[in-house]
Design a protein around this motif. Structure first.
Motif, mmCIF file in Angstrom:
data_model
loop_
_atom_site.group_PDB
_atom_site.id
_atom_site.type_symbol
_atom_site.label_atom_id
_atom_site.label_comp_id
_atom_site.label_asym_id
_atom_site.label_seq_id
_atom_site.Cartn_x
_atom_site.Cartn_y
_atom_site.Cartn_z
ATOM 1 N N ALA A 28 0.842 -1.182 -0.088
ATOM 2 C CA ALA A 28 0.008 -0.026 0.024
ATOM 3 C C ALA A 28 0.947 1.181 0.114
ATOM 4 C CB ALA A 28 -0.954 -0.046 1.186
ATOM 5 N N GLY A 29 2.039 1.163 -0.069
ATOM 6 C CA GLY A 29 3.092 2.294 -0.047
ATOM 7 C C GLY A 29 2.990 3.020 1.253
ATOM 8 N N LEU A 30 2.968 2.175 2.375
ATOM 9 C CA LEU A 30 3.020 2.800 3.872
ATOM 10 C C LEU A 30 4.124 2.193 4.533
ATOM 11 C CD1 LEU A 30 -0.920 2.001 4.696
ATOM 12 C CD2 LEU A 30 0.339 4.341 3.751
ATOM 13 N N GLU A 31 4.613 3.390 5.325
ATOM 14 C CA GLU A 31 5.629 2.856 6.356
ATOM 15 C C GLU A 31 5.112 2.381 7.681
ATOM 16 O OE1 GLU A 31 8.928 2.805 6.108
ATOM 17 O OE2 GLU A 31 8.502 3.056 3.913
ATOM 18 N N GLY A 32 3.989 2.673 8.093
ATOM 19 C CA GLY A 32 3.311 2.157 9.218
ATOM 20 C C GLY A 32 1.881 2.208 8.900
ATOM 21 N N PHE A 33 1.055 1.647 9.931
ATOM 22 C CA PHE A 33 -0.246 1.444 10.146
ATOM 23 C C PHE A 33 -0.744 1.435 11.718
ATOM 24 C CE2 PHE A 33 -4.299 -0.866 9.971
ATOM 25 C CZ PHE A 33 -5.045 -0.208 9.213
ATOM 26 N N ILE A 34 -1.718 1.953 11.881
ATOM 27 C CA ILE A 34 -2.391 2.195 13.190
ATOM 28 C C ILE A 34 -3.442 0.948 13.491
ATOM 29 C CG2 ILE A 34 -3.176 3.638 15.286
ATOM 30 C CD1 ILE A 34 -2.013 5.842 13.476
ATOM 31 N N VAL A 35 -3.247 0.374 14.549
ATOM 32 C CA VAL A 35 -4.193 -0.634 14.897
ATOM 33 C C VAL A 35 -4.950 -0.274 16.330
ATOM 34 C CG1 VAL A 35 -4.650 -3.072 15.024
ATOM 35 C CG2 VAL A 35 -2.905 -2.471 13.561
ATOM 36 N N PRO A 36 -6.034 0.219 16.225
ATOM 37 C CA PRO A 36 -6.744 0.424 17.580
ATOM 38 C C PRO A 36 -7.553 -0.587 18.253
ATOM 39 C CG PRO A 36 -8.133 1.384 15.917
ATOM 40 C CD PRO A 36 -6.841 0.544 15.242
ATOM 41 N N ARG A 37 -7.872 -0.326 19.335
ATOM 42 C CA ARG A 37 -8.479 -1.350 20.159
ATOM 43 C C ARG A 37 -10.233 -1.031 19.665
ATOM 44 N NH1 ARG A 37 -10.780 -5.952 22.904
ATOM 45 N NH2 ARG A 37 -12.161 -5.193 24.516
ATOM 46 N N ALA A 38 -10.383 -0.047 19.253
ATOM 47 C CA ALA A 38 -11.893 0.501 19.037
ATOM 48 C C ALA A 38 -12.482 0.021 17.886
ATOM 49 C CB ALA A 38 -11.836 2.154 19.105
ATOM 50 N N ASP A 39 -13.374 -0.282 17.909
ATOM 51 C CA ASP A 39 -14.293 -0.432 16.511
ATOM 52 C C ASP A 39 -14.928 0.855 15.851
ATOM 53 O OD1 ASP A 39 -16.472 -0.158 18.479
ATOM 54 O OD2 ASP A 39 -17.079 -2.029 18.459
ATOM 55 N N VAL A 40 -15.939 0.548 15.004
ATOM 56 C CA VAL A 40 -16.312 1.801 14.369
ATOM 57 C C VAL A 40 -17.291 2.542 15.278
ATOM 58 C CG1 VAL A 40 -16.492 0.707 12.319
ATOM 59 C CG2 VAL A 40 -18.442 0.620 13.580
ATOM 60 N N GLY A 49 -15.300 -9.941 15.761
ATOM 61 C CA GLY A 49 -14.661 -9.625 14.206
ATOM 62 C C GLY A 49 -14.119 -8.389 14.345
ATOM 63 N N ASP A 50 -14.175 -7.791 15.552
ATOM 64 C CA ASP A 50 -13.437 -6.123 15.684
ATOM 65 C C ASP A 50 -12.184 -6.179 16.531
ATOM 66 O OD1 ASP A 50 -15.113 -4.935 13.904
ATOM 67 O OD2 ASP A 50 -16.931 -4.857 15.403
ATOM 68 N N ALA A 51 -12.143 -7.293 17.065
ATOM 69 C CA ALA A 51 -11.144 -7.416 18.091
ATOM 70 C C ALA A 51 -9.543 -7.484 17.273
ATOM 71 C CB ALA A 51 -11.018 -8.558 19.020
ATOM 72 N N ARG A 52 -9.280 -6.249 16.517
ATOM 73 C CA ARG A 52 -7.963 -6.531 15.608
ATOM 74 C C ARG A 52 -6.748 -6.437 16.463
ATOM 75 N NH1 ARG A 52 -12.129 -3.302 13.547
ATOM 76 N NH2 ARG A 52 -12.968 -3.800 11.479
ATOM 77 N N LEU A 53 -6.638 -5.737 17.346
ATOM 78 C CA LEU A 53 -5.743 -5.417 18.286
ATOM 79 C C LEU A 53 -5.156 -6.788 18.802
ATOM 80 C CD1 LEU A 53 -3.368 -3.364 19.374
ATOM 81 C CD2 LEU A 53 -5.072 -3.114 21.422
ATOM 82 N N GLU A 54 -6.146 -7.436 19.560
ATOM 83 C CA GLU A 54 -5.908 -8.849 20.073
ATOM 84 C C GLU A 54 -5.340 -9.783 19.045
ATOM 85 O OE1 GLU A 54 -8.564 -12.464 22.319
ATOM 86 O OE2 GLU A 54 -9.310 -10.290 22.396
ATOM 87 N N TRP A 55 -6.164 -9.551 17.773
ATOM 88 C CA TRP A 55 -5.677 -10.676 16.849
ATOM 89 C C TRP A 55 -4.285 -10.669 16.387
ATOM 90 C CZ3 TRP A 55 -3.955 -10.411 11.665
ATOM 91 C CH2 TRP A 55 -4.173 -11.483 11.139
ATOM 92 N N LEU A 56 -3.935 -9.432 16.106
ATOM 93 C CA LEU A 56 -2.646 -9.066 15.680
ATOM 94 C C LEU A 56 -1.479 -9.309 16.952
ATOM 95 C CD1 LEU A 56 -0.638 -7.904 13.595
ATOM 96 C CD2 LEU A 56 -1.218 -5.631 14.538
ATOM 97 N N THR A 57 -1.699 -8.699 17.966
ATOM 98 C CA THR A 57 -0.346 -8.779 18.749
ATOM 99 C C THR A 57 -0.805 -9.757 20.204
ATOM 100 O OG1 THR A 57 -1.760 -7.201 20.287
ATOM 101 C CG2 THR A 57 -0.626 -6.333 18.603
ATOM 102 N N GLY A 58 -2.175 -10.255 20.508
ATOM 103 C CA GLY A 58 -2.298 -11.189 21.587
ATOM 104 C C GLY A 58 -2.708 -10.427 22.633
ATOM 105 N N LEU A 149 -6.036 -2.520 6.810
ATOM 106 C CA LEU A 149 -5.170 -3.517 6.376
ATOM 107 C C LEU A 149 -5.096 -4.739 7.122
ATOM 108 C CD1 LEU A 149 -1.958 -1.520 5.567
ATOM 109 C CD2 LEU A 149 -3.955 -1.895 4.290
ATOM 110 N N VAL A 150 -5.641 -4.719 8.471
ATOM 111 C CA VAL A 150 -5.753 -6.001 9.265
ATOM 112 C C VAL A 150 -6.896 -6.816 8.669
ATOM 113 C CG1 VAL A 150 -6.252 -6.838 11.712
ATOM 114 C CG2 VAL A 150 -4.598 -4.926 11.330
ATOM 115 N N ASP A 151 -7.995 -6.185 8.539
ATOM 116 C CA ASP A 151 -9.155 -6.853 7.876
ATOM 117 C C ASP A 151 -8.600 -7.634 6.494
ATOM 118 O OD1 ASP A 151 -10.522 -5.826 9.832
ATOM 119 O OD2 ASP A 151 -11.645 -4.571 8.557
ATOM 120 N N ALA A 152 -7.674 -7.057 5.923
ATOM 121 C CA ALA A 152 -7.196 -7.842 4.586
ATOM 122 C C ALA A 152 -6.264 -9.040 4.702
ATOM 123 C CB ALA A 152 -6.528 -6.750 3.675
#
Length: 596
Positions: A28-40, A49-58, A149-152
């Motif tokens: 995506a041409g990015l040097e970084g990406f922010i993954v919050p705990r929050a959902d929409v 399905g919105d627990a992206r921070l947990e899925w990525l990091t544990g 990007l996490v969803d992807a």
């Protein structure tokens, strides 16, 4: 719904997922990406399905975020989670970052010389992004909104919840949904706004007197809504096509599917109110592209929801008495059985069974925190099959739990001696108890905020050179979210306390590797009797009734007023809870509530 004890994520999965995210960032041409705990919805509690921070990091904590760069990945956590995070993430790949002491903009300046950092504008507020951008002024680092990007890279991401919506009776709510809409519609007309966009599910559920089961432990239905100045509402929900829902909500509430939300937002006539602190940034971007005037203002439901009406307070008192009886049965059982062969999981299961015995439990209000010995020092510890620890004599046991009843939400913490934990534990426990009593006895001029009271809870710990790294109290809903804003008792809370606000009163002390102490009652703000020159003052009414462990109290360290408060509180516990418990528990309760 019983509490489960499996570990949802593990540190071992993090490195591979981080590598996949970095590959997506590169593409995506990015040097970084922010993954919050929050959902929409910007909620603390999220659907699987919105627990992206947990899925990525544990990391399973209820607050925090990760900034992933190509050469570094910081997991930002506050004081509640600094012990927990070290056990949940792969420290060779993720670095814990003390937040808010270190802010994301400053961390980016230290770890990235130049480049574009992506973020999902549906998962961040305008205020949040503006603060980061301000900190990056004068650097070669920029932020860019992008697809998530996490969803992807999440191949088996759970589907969004879509459980049934049900009514919350007007008697329990203390006010009809129509009356609430009329009251808030009048506010919009007064401010010259045509519509307010509501993005927080608990606000929408409060406004429409509905509830749901989309988020674990919180009886909310996930949705967005428009509240119009003519008192009508459009509700965006996956259940829009369900038979009977329109009739349930009445003719002044229109239904639409979530897929229609962005187009409907673009078609609004302004001015449109958005809450800068809770609305996703994407909303203001959509309105701007459509040429619709947007104004930032507070969610119109937020303060009225926080100030419980007399009906809600009456019902929540009953919920707390029911819960107090379950707690008494539990504490009696624990006193009889511990340490024995009990483990943390056995304690959690027993407590939930005592609550279920009332036949009124809708759900627990959060996963029970039950930490024996050093586990108690992990502020938001959640036991799993892998971490389950036996209760041992000479230790402290910290149990923080709560219940969702249709007439109220409870949250209570007690720290219990298992055998003799020693003099040092008693000194710390007594200092925490004195802080809790200070908040319970407080009276203050109307207009003060939680930050003005916070030091009362810490003063005795400070005198010993001790403190705790969390707020003293959070707001609590009425059969809604157990953590509710805007009211808090904390060093940073500027919201004036008002009658009807329910808060927790929970000072603590935590010694890593040894023990944790926290004591918590729920309290409600009330008008105080006028004294002196008749100034308008407020005070707290205590809602929670369960004994404190007298074996941990150093009575000679309490003032006369503190002893009087504790003896009076225990007498009230016995009088209110005694008639509701078994004969064995009543006998135990009489001893537990005896005067010092």
């Amino acid at each position: 719904m019983f509490q489960s004890f499996d570990s949802a994520a593990s540190p071992g999965q993090g490195p591979a997922r981080l590598s996949a995210l970095r590959e997506a960032m590169h593409d995506a041409g990015l040097e970084g990406f922010i993954v919050p705990r929050a959902d929409v919805y910007q909620g603390e509690y999220v659907a699987p399905g919105d627990a992206r921070l947990e899925w990525l990091t544990g990391f399973t904590g209820s607050a925090g975020f990760c900034i992933a760069l190509q050469e570094a990945a910081g997991v930002f956590i506050d004081g509640r989670y600094r012990t927990q995070v070290k056990a949940q993430v792969d420290l060779a790949h993720f670095s814990p970052v003390a937040w808010p002491e270190i802010r994301p903009g400053d961390w980016l300046r230290d770890n990235l010389s130049a480049g574009v950092v992506g973020f999902d504008p549906w998962l961040h507020t305008a205020d949040e992004i503006a603060r980061i951008e301000a900190a990056l002024q004068g650097t070669a680092i920029t932020l860019r909104p992008c697809d998530n990007l996490v969803d992807a890279i999440w191949p088996d991401r759970p589907a969004p919840p879509a459980k049934a919506i049900f009514l919350h009776a007007d008697d329990l709510a203390g006010e009809s949904a129509a009356a609430k809409r009329q009251r808030l519609g009048a506010e919009l007309r007064k401010s010259g706004e045509r519509v307010a966009v509501l993005t927080q599910p608990d606000s929408i559920c409060w406004l429409l007197n509905i509830r749901g089961q989309d988020v674990p432990r919180n009886p909310v239905a996930q949705a967005f809504a428009f509240l119009f100045a003519d008192d009508k509402v459009t509700l965006f929900t996956p259940r829009a096509g369900e038979n009977g829902l329109a009739e349930l909500l009445g003719p002044d509430v229109s239904l639409a599917l979530p897929e229609a939300f962005s187009a409907a937002l673009s078609a609004l006539q302004g001015p449109v109110r958005l809450d800068r602190l809770t609305a996703p940034l994407a909303l203001s971007q959509i309105l701007s592209r459509a040429g619709v005037e947007a104004r930032f203002g507070e969610d119109p439901c937020r303060l009225p929801k926080a100030c419980k009406n007399p009906g809600e307070i009456t019902h929540t008192r009953e919920a707390h008495l029911r819960d107090g009886a379950a707690m008494a049965e539990f504490l009696c059982w624990l006193d009889r059985e511990a340490p024995g062969d009990l483990t943390e999981i056995a304690v959690v299961r027993a407590l939930e069974e005592f609550r279920r015995a009332s036949n009124a439990l809708f759900d627990i209000s959060f996963d029970t925190i039950c930490g024996a010995g050093p586990d108690g020092a992990i502020i938001h510890y959640r036991v799993t099959e892998e971490t389950d620890r036996a209760l041992q004599s000479g230790e402290l046991l910290l149990v923080d739990s709560g219940a969702q009843y249709q007439d109220g939400t409870t949250d209570i913490t007690r720290t219990i001696a298992i055998g003799d934990p020693g003099e040092e534990a008693r000194i710390c426990y007594t200092a925490v108890l004195r802080g809790m009593i200070a908040i319970s006895r407080a009276r203050w001029p109307r207009g003060l905020a939680g930050r003005d009271l916070d030091a009362l809870a810490r003063q005795h710990l400070w005198s010993l050179g001790l403190d705790y790294d969390h707020g003293t109290g959070h707001g609590v809903g009425a059969f809604l979210s157990v953590h509710e804003g805007p009211q808090r008792i904390s060093r940073v809370s500027e919201v004036a306390l008002q009658p009807g606000m329910i808060l927790s009163n929970e000072p603590g002390y935590y010694r890593e590797g040894a023990f944790g102490i926290r004591l918590e009652n729920l309290i409600v703000v009330d008008a105080a009797e006028k004294l002196g020159d008749g100034r308008d003052q407020l005070s707290f009414e205590t809602l929670t009734f369960a004994p404190f462990d007298r074996r941990l109290v150093l009575a000679d360290q309490l003032s006369q007023a503190e002893r009087a408060w504790l003896d009076a509180y225990h007498a009230e516990v016995l009088a209110k809870i005694g008639p509701r418990v078994s004969a064995e528990t009543l006998s135990w309760l009489e001893r537990a509530c005896a005067p010092l």
